[in-house]
Design an enzyme around this catalytic site. Sequence first.
Site: not given
Length: 212
Positions: A13, A88, A124, A157, A168
């Site tokens: 996203k 969300r 990531r 992160r 998550r």
Amino acid sequence: MHLVLLGAPGAGKGTQAKMLENLLDIPQISTGDMLRIAMAEGTALGKEVQDCINSGNLVSDAIVLGLIKERLEKADATNGAIFDGFPRTIEQAEALGHLEGVSIDHVISIDVPQENLIMRLSGRRTCRDCGGMFHIVFKPPVTDGVCNDCGGELYQRADDNEQSIRQRLEVYSKSTEPLVRFYTERGSLREVSGIGQPNDVSNRIASILDEN
Ligand code: AMP
């Protein structure tokens, strides 16, 4: 134009929102980015949400809606916005539907199978300065730990660790996936495959936007 990007963590996203910003000339509004900035700056809000975010849980609707309202008042959002990571929950989607001056033109769900999501998230790396995104295997930076675009430091992160990633994904299927049905029932949802190069995905999204 107001556009909502739906999709699981790691679906792309943020990458797509950044590409669409240039195409559509409206800003990306990422509640995740806003919350991380508050944490990095050590504000009272940042301190309040940090445990929740790092463990992979959602922060309260009230906090998120407060951030969104404030952000939408800025001049660059007058002509629209790309919502990334918001809404969300059904409550957030309902609240968004009632915000003055906002009418959602498109909701695009970016679909990526779960096994790809875990690989994407665990490798990531994000640039501290420009928010550019890299991956240690799929899109490694030219110099280890350094952003190709601005030379900023790349970091992992705190919620991109295995335990938080699993949480998550669970939170996504419980609280956020119901939004697919919510927007389908309202006739505004389109699904695109999030597999492939970012350019392939953005071409898929652009062709949906061109239809209207
Ligand atoms: P993201 O950068 O979109 O992956 O968001 C990172 C984290 O910020 C999420 O796991 C949540 O803890 C929090 N967060 C971001 N957006 C929202 C939202 N709309 N509602 C609740 N929590 C959010």
